[in-house]
Design an enzyme around this catalytic site. Sequence first.
Site, PDB file in Angstrom:
ATOM      1  N   SER A   1      -8.539  -5.385 -14.261  1.00  0.00           N
ATOM      2  CA  SER A   1      -9.621  -4.455 -14.564  1.00  0.00           C
ATOM      3  C   SER A   1     -10.828  -5.155 -15.194  1.00  0.00           C
ATOM      4  O   SER A   1     -11.477  -5.972 -14.547  1.00  0.00           O
ATOM      5  CB  SER A   1      -9.084  -3.332 -15.459  1.00  0.00           C
ATOM      6  OG  SER A   1      -9.989  -2.267 -15.544  1.00  0.00           O
TER       7      SER A   1
ATOM      8  N   ASP B   1     -18.722 -15.575  -9.290  1.00  0.00           N
ATOM      9  CA  ASP B   1     -19.711 -15.352  -8.232  1.00  0.00           C
ATOM     10  C   ASP B   1     -21.048 -16.021  -8.540  1.00  0.00           C
ATOM     11  O   ASP B   1     -21.760 -16.452  -7.624  1.00  0.00           O
ATOM     12  CB  ASP B   1     -19.928 -13.851  -8.033  1.00  0.00           C
ATOM     13  CG  ASP B   1     -18.833 -13.216  -7.182  1.00  0.00           C
ATOM     14  OD1 ASP B   1     -17.885 -13.936  -6.813  1.00  0.00           O
ATOM     15  OD2 ASP B   1     -18.919 -12.004  -6.891  1.00  0.00           O
TER      16      ASP B   1
ATOM     17  N   LYS C   1      -6.780  -4.918  -9.997  1.00  0.00           N
ATOM     18  CA  LYS C   1      -6.967  -3.514 -10.389  1.00  0.00           C
ATOM     19  C   LYS C   1      -8.468  -3.240 -10.457  1.00  0.00           C
ATOM     20  O   LYS C   1      -9.123  -3.583 -11.432  1.00  0.00           O
ATOM     21  CB  LYS C   1      -6.289  -3.245 -11.733  1.00  0.00           C
ATOM     22  CG  LYS C   1      -6.124  -1.760 -12.082  1.00  0.00           C
ATOM     23  CD  LYS C   1      -7.296  -1.218 -12.837  1.00  0.00           C
ATOM     24  CE  LYS C   1      -7.041   0.196 -13.315  1.00  0.00           C
ATOM     25  NZ  LYS C   1      -8.227   0.811 -13.945  1.00  0.00           N
TER      26      LYS C   1
END
Length: 527
Positions: free
Chosen positions: A301, A312, A326
């Site tokens: 999460s 990224d 998740k």
Amino acid sequence: MNPEKRRLLLTLTAAILCCSLLGGVFGSRVVVASAASEGEVADSIKRFTDVLAVVERNYADQIDSETAIFSGVIPNLLHTLDPHSQFFDPDSFRQLRDEQKGQYAGVGMQIAPRNGNTVVVAPFPKTPAYKAGLRPGDVIAEVNGEAMDGLNVGEVASRLRGPAGTQVKIGVVRRGVDDMLNFEVTRASIPYPSISSSFFIKPGIGFIRIDRFNETTGKELDKALADFRKEGLNGLVLDLRKNRGGLLSEGVYVSDKFLERGKTIVSHYGRSSPERKYKAKRGNGGEVFPMVVMVDCDSASASEIVAGALQDHDRALIVGTPTFGKGLVQTVYPMGKTAGLALTTARYYTPSGRLIQRSYDDVSLWKYYSDPCSDKYEPRTDEVKLTDQGRRVYGGGGITPDVRIAETKLNEFQVTLWRSYSLQTFAQEYTLQHPKLEPNWEPTDVVLEEFRQFLYREKVEFSEADFSENADYVKRTLKREVYVSAYDLHEGEYVKHTLDPDVQKALDLLPEAKELLESSGRLIARQ
């Protein structure tokens, strides 16, 4: 069941049934092709109440309708939607809010089940339990004169908690002491920090361990980084292992601290939830340093949001094992004053567009939750995205680390030591016999031999080969347990992390993290 409570239960169930059937109001995934009409919803609710009435009148034994609905009907109903939508009864909802707020009212100690009893793992530093003299290993025998025999940890914890300023009497049995010890402790507001460890692990290299993301995480991180800056911060290891998430806002805040202003952190959208992008509002202010983020199969999460954003944007090197996967947004809807419904309303996507959520179609709950930590698990690699520098990353199965560090598994002897609580019990005995531990204490060969004899006395089965092959592990773990018992949990955690072989591997990868950072800088310069 009295009529008022029955009405409350039926109202809650009806509300949740409406959410699951209508879907378009709250949910992002439904099991029907189109939203149900009001008449269909009313018919479903009536059928449910009719079934409940027949069960209450005719079942062979007397039933507890409250337990049947809270523990049976509602959880099973929500599990037909997805693995993470869930209902919180009053006790679990209160615990959720305490965790989110980062504080609770109680005595301030970690407790756990052990051999049919509830024992003190460790009192938190500077709390009423710590000041009163409760120690690791104490068996909680009585609370306010009530015997704790047969009660589980949650039931014991509920008796220890209470409004700040009130008193609670705790009776404990301590190894090596014949009579029960009694403590009268005044409850207080206990901080529940999300950052359990923050220190310089090497000169100029900081280490921060975030256990969860609650309302205080951002403030705790600010303080930790400010403390590091006073002495000069040249690199950072951020440990998100075993961190199963928490508040989205705090995950965004943590990411914001390390990214350039304006960079996308995460986005989410669902069937009835318009797309929303979260960007770095303040940014890192030009402060950059090599950074390694540690993750494992239990990182989920908000942890995956942080790891995904930093990966990224090529801001940090992600190391460890693939994360849980998740990526569903749960919105918590209060159900009355004391209960709540956490319902999935959207899905998370990383800045490159990767879906964090792992597929849960056609798998059991047990398989869904156990798969990421199994030896044979491999995340999906068919959804390929690119980082800012053009590195390949993968979606649809959590965050795949840049560098794999296989999780250190306990061998059979080590598992035996933990299951028998031998390490903790020996540490408690040792510190009782040595109340003034010498500075920078280390487990010597003499201490190791004492521990060997302790295992014999406790009838723990092992071979001499087992003991010899695991001598380093025993020394490392004994040091941690002795520091917890002699000082406090924070000292024990410091020892644990400084001696953790996986943390040492992360430190060794800081030069690679520096190279990644410099490559990113060169790319920005070319643009």
